[in-house]
Write a protein that holds these residues in place. Structure first.
Motif, PDB file in Angstrom:
ATOM      1  N   SER A 163     -96.426 -55.628  24.964  1.00  0.00           N
ATOM      2  CA  SER A 163     -96.850 -56.492  26.152  1.00  0.00           C
ATOM      3  C   SER A 163     -98.070 -56.891  26.412  1.00  0.00           C
ATOM      4  O   SER A 163     -98.445 -57.890  27.125  1.00  0.00           O
ATOM      5  N   GLY A 164     -99.060 -56.182  25.883  1.00  0.00           N
ATOM      6  CA  GLY A 164    -100.697 -56.454  26.227  1.00  0.00           C
ATOM      7  C   GLY A 164    -100.803 -55.868  27.541  1.00  0.00           C
ATOM      8  O   GLY A 164    -102.210 -56.048  27.866  1.00  0.00           O
ATOM      9  N   LEU A 165    -100.149 -55.158  28.276  1.00  0.00           N
ATOM     10  CA  LEU A 165    -100.740 -54.868  29.502  1.00  0.00           C
ATOM     11  C   LEU A 165    -100.972 -53.426  29.665  1.00  0.00           C
ATOM     12  O   LEU A 165    -100.900 -52.922  28.924  1.00  0.00           O
ATOM     13  N   THR A 166    -101.787 -53.057  30.736  1.00  0.00           N
ATOM     14  CA  THR A 166    -102.024 -51.738  30.933  1.00  0.00           C
ATOM     15  C   THR A 166    -100.811 -51.029  31.613  1.00  0.00           C
ATOM     16  O   THR A 166    -100.316 -51.531  32.395  1.00  0.00           O
ATOM     17  N   VAL A 167    -100.425 -50.051  30.856  1.00  0.00           N
ATOM     18  CA  VAL A 167     -98.958 -49.374  31.006  1.00  0.00           C
ATOM     19  C   VAL A 167     -99.180 -48.044  31.513  1.00  0.00           C
ATOM     20  O   VAL A 167     -99.754 -47.047  31.002  1.00  0.00           O
ATOM     21  N   LEU A 168     -98.686 -47.587  32.530  1.00  0.00           N
ATOM     22  CA  LEU A 168     -98.448 -46.125  33.250  1.00  0.00           C
ATOM     23  C   LEU A 168     -96.965 -45.831  33.254  1.00  0.00           C
ATOM     24  O   LEU A 168     -96.144 -46.578  34.010  1.00  0.00           O
ATOM     25  N   THR A 169     -96.483 -44.807  32.470  1.00  0.00           N
ATOM     26  CA  THR A 169     -95.157 -44.547  32.426  1.00  0.00           C
ATOM     27  C   THR A 169     -95.033 -43.348  32.592  1.00  0.00           C
ATOM     28  O   THR A 169     -95.568 -42.417  31.742  1.00  0.00           O
ATOM     29  N   ALA A 170     -93.919 -42.630  33.172  1.00  0.00           N
ATOM     30  CA  ALA A 170     -93.362 -41.177  33.008  1.00  0.00           C
ATOM     31  C   ALA A 170     -92.364 -41.333  31.950  1.00  0.00           C
ATOM     32  O   ALA A 170     -91.413 -42.057  31.909  1.00  0.00           O
ATOM     33  N   LEU A 171     -92.347 -40.357  31.162  1.00  0.00           N
ATOM     34  CA  LEU A 171     -91.278 -40.056  29.958  1.00  0.00           C
ATOM     35  C   LEU A 171     -90.973 -38.801  30.159  1.00  0.00           C
ATOM     36  O   LEU A 171     -91.828 -37.609  30.225  1.00  0.00           O
ATOM     37  N   HIS A 172     -89.572 -38.669  29.918  1.00  0.00           N
ATOM     38  CA  HIS A 172     -88.942 -37.275  29.615  1.00  0.00           C
ATOM     39  C   HIS A 172     -89.210 -36.771  28.165  1.00  0.00           C
ATOM     40  O   HIS A 172     -89.264 -35.517  28.129  1.00  0.00           O
ATOM     41  N   ASP A 173     -89.021 -37.593  27.354  1.00  0.00           N
ATOM     42  CA  ASP A 173     -89.003 -37.405  25.821  1.00  0.00           C
ATOM     43  C   ASP A 173     -90.256 -37.279  25.207  1.00  0.00           C
ATOM     44  O   ASP A 173     -91.223 -38.239  25.297  1.00  0.00           O
ATOM     45  N   LEU A 174     -90.698 -35.843  24.834  1.00  0.00           N
ATOM     46  CA  LEU A 174     -91.989 -35.634  24.474  1.00  0.00           C
ATOM     47  C   LEU A 174     -92.468 -36.206  23.224  1.00  0.00           C
ATOM     48  O   LEU A 174     -93.563 -36.595  22.846  1.00  0.00           O
ATOM     49  N   ASN A 175     -91.407 -36.279  22.134  1.00  0.00           N
ATOM     50  CA  ASN A 175     -91.594 -36.962  21.015  1.00  0.00           C
ATOM     51  C   ASN A 175     -91.823 -38.436  21.037  1.00  0.00           C
ATOM     52  O   ASN A 175     -92.793 -39.169  20.607  1.00  0.00           O
ATOM     53  N   LEU A 176     -91.226 -39.162  21.965  1.00  0.00           N
ATOM     54  CA  LEU A 176     -91.462 -40.661  22.302  1.00  0.00           C
ATOM     55  C   LEU A 176     -92.683 -40.670  22.847  1.00  0.00           C
ATOM     56  O   LEU A 176     -93.398 -41.772  22.528  1.00  0.00           O
ATOM     57  N   ALA A 177     -93.296 -39.924  23.715  1.00  0.00           N
ATOM     58  CA  ALA A 177     -94.566 -40.007  24.260  1.00  0.00           C
ATOM     59  C   ALA A 177     -95.559 -39.753  23.411  1.00  0.00           C
ATOM     60  O   ALA A 177     -96.459 -40.729  23.423  1.00  0.00           O
ATOM     61  N   ALA A 178     -95.266 -38.973  22.556  1.00  0.00           N
ATOM     62  CA  ALA A 178     -96.440 -38.669  21.433  1.00  0.00           C
ATOM     63  C   ALA A 178     -96.512 -39.807  20.403  1.00  0.00           C
ATOM     64  O   ALA A 178     -97.495 -40.252  20.028  1.00  0.00           O
TER      65      ALA A 178
END
Length: 259
Positions: A184-199
């Motif tokens: 998206s090109g935006l600054t993104v702040l997200t909560a994620l449950h899946d640590l592998n997706l987060a990594a």
């Protein structure tokens, strides 16, 4: 556009749910917030998109206090996709996306050619232009997330806040949604449950536990076996992703120590 959270605390019914949190996301970064259930992730994000008023601290967008802005001005800078984002009525997809234009309209009843163009572009960006005439309630979970992201993009913000955007999606839909956000090109702040997706997808991770930030940094530096045992109560084995090289995790139960 940069977002800075400083000394943010939340107190509800006498209980301190978030304590002196500091978090920073630079322009264009995808920053993930991870932690066990009940750690304060959603509470913190609700303060960022102004659904909840903190007991103390500040949220700044490019140095400006978000809470000093009017609702319209804040919505022009920051868009949010909460966990509970649902439609009670069966609006069409076009109508749902058009809601993202409200901060830019002087009259709710006036939809301009520019609004329609922005909405059409947003739907095309998320690969959902073919859904424009469908009822929102008839969509699959992945399709709904795409449409809600299109609504956020139609808002033309500089910051996007997402609370568990991959919940209830199959793995292909999870990857698609995070790729959309990443691109998206935006600054993104997200909560994620899946640590592998987060990594795989995040530039930085902040780990929150019991309302406090435990540590933060690049995923490779943050997701250590020691931290995962302490915060999540699991035994973790780190392996590199075969294509990206990003750290990925295999989990076992953390067995009690024997004497």
């Amino acid at each position: 556009m940069r977002i800075d959270i400083e000394e943010l605390s939340v107190e509800i019914a006498g209980a301190r749910l978030v304590e002196d949190v500091a978090l920073h996301a630079a322009d264009g970064q995808l920053v993930g917030l991870v932690g066990p259930n009940g750690s304060g992730k959603s509470t913190l994000l609700r303060c960022v998109y102004r659904a909840l008023r903190p007991a103390g601290g500040t949220v700044r967008v490019d140095g400006d206090d978000l809470y000093a802005m009017t609702a319209r001005e804040g919505a022009r800078r920051l868009a949010a996709l909460p966990q509970e984002a649902v439609a009670e009525f069966d609006f069409t997809v076009s109508e749902v996306v058009a809601m993202g234009r409200l901060p830019h309209q002087r009259s709710v009843a006036r939809t301009t050619d520019e609004d329609r163009q922005v909405c059409g572009t947003a739907l095309a960006r998320v690969g959902a232009a073919h859904l424009a005439g469908r009822g929102f309630l008839t969509l699959s979970g992945g399709e709904k997330q795409r449409v809600l992201i299109a609504r956020a993009l139609a808002q033309q913000p500089r910051v996007l806040v997402l609370d568990e955007p991959t919940n209830h999606l199959d793995i292909a839909q999870q990857l698609d949604v995070l790729a959309l956000v990443r691109g998206s090109g935006l600054t993104v702040l997200t909560a994620l449950h899946d640590l592998n997706l987060a990594a795989l997808h995040c530039d930085l991770l902040y780990v929150i536990d019991a309302g406090r930030i435990v540590t933060h940094g690049a995923p490779h530096d943050v997701l250590t076996p020691e931290l995962l045992a302490e915060v999540f109560g699991v035994r973790a084995h780190r392996v590199p992703h075969p294509e990206s090289g990003a750290v990925q995790l295999l989990f076992d139960r953390l067995l009690p120590a024997t004497s």
